[in-house]
Design a protein around this motif. Structure first.
Motif, PDB file in Angstrom:
ATOM      1  N   HIS A  60       0.816  -1.217   0.000  1.00 36.50           N
ATOM      2  CA  HIS A  60       0.000   0.000   0.000  1.00 36.50           C
ATOM      3  C   HIS A  60       0.852   1.271   0.000  1.00 36.50           C
ATOM      4  O   HIS A  60       0.302   2.374   0.098  1.00 36.50           O
ATOM      5  CB  HIS A  60      -0.936  -0.005   1.211  1.00 36.50           C
ATOM      6  N   ASN A  61       2.164   1.098  -0.105  1.00 32.68           N
ATOM      7  CA  ASN A  61       3.095   2.225  -0.174  1.00 32.68           C
ATOM      8  C   ASN A  61       2.891   3.202   0.984  1.00 32.68           C
ATOM      9  O   ASN A  61       2.787   4.409   0.803  1.00 32.68           O
ATOM     10  CB  ASN A  61       2.941   2.954  -1.519  1.00 32.68           C
ATOM     11  N   ILE A  62       2.833   2.656   2.185  1.00 26.40           N
ATOM     12  CA  ILE A  62       2.640   3.463   3.394  1.00 26.40           C
ATOM     13  C   ILE A  62       3.998   3.853   3.953  1.00 26.40           C
ATOM     14  O   ILE A  62       4.929   3.044   3.994  1.00 26.40           O
ATOM     15  CB  ILE A  62       1.838   2.668   4.446  1.00 26.40           C
ATOM     16  N   SER A  63       4.102   5.092   4.390  1.00 27.66           N
ATOM     17  CA  SER A  63       5.354   5.567   4.990  1.00 27.66           C
ATOM     18  C   SER A  63       5.621   4.829   6.297  1.00 27.66           C
ATOM     19  O   SER A  63       4.708   4.594   7.094  1.00 27.66           O
ATOM     20  CB  SER A  63       5.263   7.069   5.254  1.00 27.66           C
ATOM     21  N   ARG A  64       6.888   4.442   6.526  1.00 28.97           N
ATOM     22  CA  ARG A  64       7.238   3.736   7.756  1.00 28.97           C
ATOM     23  C   ARG A  64       8.562   4.252   8.305  1.00 28.97           C
ATOM     24  O   ARG A  64       9.407   4.747   7.561  1.00 28.97           O
ATOM     25  CB  ARG A  64       7.307   2.234   7.517  1.00 28.97           C
ATOM     26  N   SER A  65       8.736   4.112   9.605  1.00 30.43           N
ATOM     27  CA  SER A  65       9.993   4.448  10.267  1.00 30.43           C
ATOM     28  C   SER A  65      10.318   3.371  11.282  1.00 30.43           C
ATOM     29  O   SER A  65       9.428   2.884  11.988  1.00 30.43           O
ATOM     30  CB  SER A  65       9.895   5.800  10.990  1.00 30.43           C
ATOM     31  N   TYR A  66      11.606   2.989  11.336  1.00 32.20           N
ATOM     32  CA  TYR A  66      12.071   2.033  12.331  1.00 32.20           C
ATOM     33  C   TYR A  66      12.639   2.817  13.508  1.00 32.20           C
ATOM     34  O   TYR A  66      13.549   3.633  13.346  1.00 32.20           O
ATOM     35  CB  TYR A  66      13.114   1.102  11.723  1.00 32.20           C
ATOM     36  N   VAL A  67      12.081   2.593  14.686  1.00 31.23           N
ATOM     37  CA  VAL A  67      12.402   3.421  15.849  1.00 31.23           C
ATOM     38  C   VAL A  67      12.711   2.536  17.052  1.00 31.23           C
ATOM     39  O   VAL A  67      12.320   1.358  17.100  1.00 31.23           O
ATOM     40  CB  VAL A  67      11.224   4.361  16.183  1.00 31.23           C
ATOM     41  N   PRO A  68      13.403   3.083  18.062  1.00 35.85           N
ATOM     42  CA  PRO A  68      13.650   2.315  19.291  1.00 35.85           C
ATOM     43  C   PRO A  68      12.365   2.126  20.085  1.00 35.85           C
ATOM     44  O   PRO A  68      11.390   2.869  19.912  1.00 35.85           O
ATOM     45  CB  PRO A  68      14.661   3.181  20.047  1.00 35.85           C
ATOM     46  N   ILE A  69      12.377   1.168  20.986  1.00 33.53           N
ATOM     47  CA  ILE A  69      11.172   0.831  21.737  1.00 33.53           C
ATOM     48  C   ILE A  69      10.700   2.007  22.595  1.00 33.53           C
ATOM     49  O   ILE A  69       9.504   2.169  22.863  1.00 33.53           O
ATOM     50  CB  ILE A  69      11.407  -0.429  22.605  1.00 33.53           C
ATOM     51  N   GLU A  70      11.641   2.856  23.021  1.00 35.23           N
ATOM     52  CA  GLU A  70      11.264   4.014  23.844  1.00 35.23           C
ATOM     53  C   GLU A  70      10.315   4.948  23.096  1.00 35.23           C
ATOM     54  O   GLU A  70       9.390   5.521  23.681  1.00 35.23           O
ATOM     55  CB  GLU A  70      12.517   4.778  24.287  1.00 35.23           C
ATOM     56  N   LYS A  71      10.549   5.105  21.799  1.00 31.19           N
ATOM     57  CA  LYS A  71       9.676   5.938  20.971  1.00 31.19           C
ATOM     58  C   LYS A  71       8.273   5.345  20.899  1.00 31.19           C
ATOM     59  O   LYS A  71       7.269   6.057  21.008  1.00 31.19           O
ATOM     60  CB  LYS A  71      10.276   6.054  19.569  1.00 31.19           C
ATOM     61  N   LEU A  72       8.202   4.021  20.730  1.00 28.99           N
ATOM     62  CA  LEU A  72       6.902   3.349  20.657  1.00 28.99           C
ATOM     63  C   LEU A  72       6.171   3.425  21.998  1.00 28.99           C
ATOM     64  O   LEU A  72       4.941   3.598  22.028  1.00 28.99           O
ATOM     65  CB  LEU A  72       7.092   1.892  20.243  1.00 28.99           C
ATOM     66  N   ASN A  73       6.907   3.314  23.092  1.00 30.54           N
ATOM     67  CA  ASN A  73       6.290   3.438  24.418  1.00 30.54           C
ATOM     68  C   ASN A  73       5.651   4.810  24.591  1.00 30.54           C
ATOM     69  O   ASN A  73       4.552   4.940  25.135  1.00 30.54           O
ATOM     70  CB  ASN A  73       7.330   3.209  25.510  1.00 30.54           C
ATOM     71  N   LYS A  74       6.352   5.824  24.105  1.00 29.75           N
ATOM     72  CA  LYS A  74       5.828   7.179  24.217  1.00 29.75           C
ATOM     73  C   LYS A  74       4.607   7.367  23.333  1.00 29.75           C
ATOM     74  O   LYS A  74       3.598   7.959  23.750  1.00 29.75           O
ATOM     75  CB  LYS A  74       6.921   8.183  23.831  1.00 29.75           C
ATOM     76  N   LEU A  75       4.666   6.878  22.091  1.00 32.00           N
ATOM     77  CA  LEU A  75       3.550   7.039  21.159  1.00 32.00           C
ATOM     78  C   LEU A  75       2.295   6.312  21.645  1.00 32.00           C
ATOM     79  O   LEU A  75       1.179   6.779  21.437  1.00 32.00           O
ATOM     80  CB  LEU A  75       3.946   6.512  19.774  1.00 32.00           C
ATOM     81  N   SER A  76       2.489   5.156  22.270  1.00 33.68           N
ATOM     82  CA  SER A  76       1.342   4.351  22.705  1.00 33.68           C
ATOM     83  C   SER A  76       0.983   4.578  24.171  1.00 33.68           C
ATOM     84  O   SER A  76       0.099   3.903  24.696  1.00 33.68           O
ATOM     85  CB  SER A  76       1.644   2.869  22.490  1.00 33.68           C
ATOM     86  N   LYS A  77       1.691   5.511  24.809  1.00 33.90           N
ATOM     87  CA  LYS A  77       1.496   5.777  26.244  1.00 33.90           C
ATOM     88  C   LYS A  77       1.651   4.497  27.066  1.00 33.90           C
ATOM     89  O   LYS A  77       0.859   4.205  27.961  1.00 33.90           O
ATOM     90  CB  LYS A  77       0.129   6.440  26.478  1.00 33.90           C
TER      91      LYS A  77
END
Length: 258
Positions: A60-77
């Motif tokens: 689907h040509n969706i933009s993606r970024s590979y990030v550390p787990i700390e970033k995901l923790n912050k984004l998902s609260k």
């Protein structure tokens, strides 16, 4: 009443969920046709389900970024994100071909705005607001490297993101080819020229290109445009904020057209 409407609208946008997390949740969202702005993936994420998700993202040509787990923790609260968080766009993106076809049939000369790598969400929102006020027919962004159309962008735009078409293309060059094929001149904002914006004829069909906050318009894009222009800088600071510069460019077009 008008001010109350905007207050209620902003409060609603601040509490509205614009992110989903979890491998299966994101897969189902993509399969169901949700407009995904961007997917954030944990570095070194492996497994059959993550491979399935990566395949869908590519398909689907969706933009993606590979990030550390700390970033995901912050984004998902700190919820159980399973290594993936996706941002859902609150708007439906417009088709650029259709927008160009419709715009060139109007009595007035169309005015378009291309953003080449503007990544700050608040700059993006401010630009959307100014573009809508200046009568821009559509804003074009690339699928990769652009700020997402999320709640912060909507809030900063004061709701203008719902009033102006926003188109996503694989690359800004794709849009340039389409504009030039439709005989719409392309004008890049850059300091790498001696031409001031006031010397460019903006009364004809025009697409203005603004570059990223750090590097400006990509050199490969500059090679393709019909014209380059800059704003006079009379102080000691060497550049303007991109949203401020964009406003000056757009309202010079408005001034010429009035």
């Amino acid at each position: 009443m008008r001010w109350f409407f905007y207050f209620a609208y902003i409060c609603t946008m601040e509490t509205k969920t614009s992110k989903i997390f979890g491998l299966r949740s994101v897969i189902e969202a993509i399969n169901s046709g949700e407009t995904i702005s961007k997917v954030f993936l944990q570095k070194d994420l492996t497994g059959a389900i993550s491979n399935e998700l990566n395949g869908l993202i590519a398909q689907h040509n969706i933009s993606r970024s590979y990030v550390p787990i700390e970033k995901l923790n912050k984004l998902s609260k700190n919820n159980n994100h399973q290594g993936v968080v996706a941002e859902i766009s609150p708007i439906e993106f417009a088709d650029l071909d259709a927008i160009i076809s419709t715009s060139v049939e109007k009595d007035k000369a169309p005015l378009f705005l291309l953003l080449d790598g503007v990544s700050d969400v608040r700059n993006f929102g401010a630009i959307i607001r100014t573009a809508e006020c200046a009568g821009v027919d559509a804003i074009v962004i690339s699928k990769h490297g652009s700020a997402p159309v999320n709640a912060d962008a909507i809030k900063t735009s004061a709701g203008a993101a719902f009033k102006i078409p926003i188109c996503k293309v694989d690359h800004i060059k794709d849009a340039l080819f389409q504009f030039q094929a439709a005989e719409i001149q392309t004008v890049a904002a850059t300091e790498k020229t001696d031409n001031l914006i006031y010397t460019i004829d903006l009364k004809i069909p025009t697409a203005i290109i603004m570059g990223s906050e750090e590097r400006g318009v990509n050199p490969s894009v500059l090679k393709m445009v019909n014209a380059k222009a800059k704003l006079p800088l009379l102080g000691e600071i060497e550049s303007l904020n991109v949203s401020v510069a964009c406003g000056a460019f757009l309202y010079e077009a408005t001034r010429q057209r009035l």
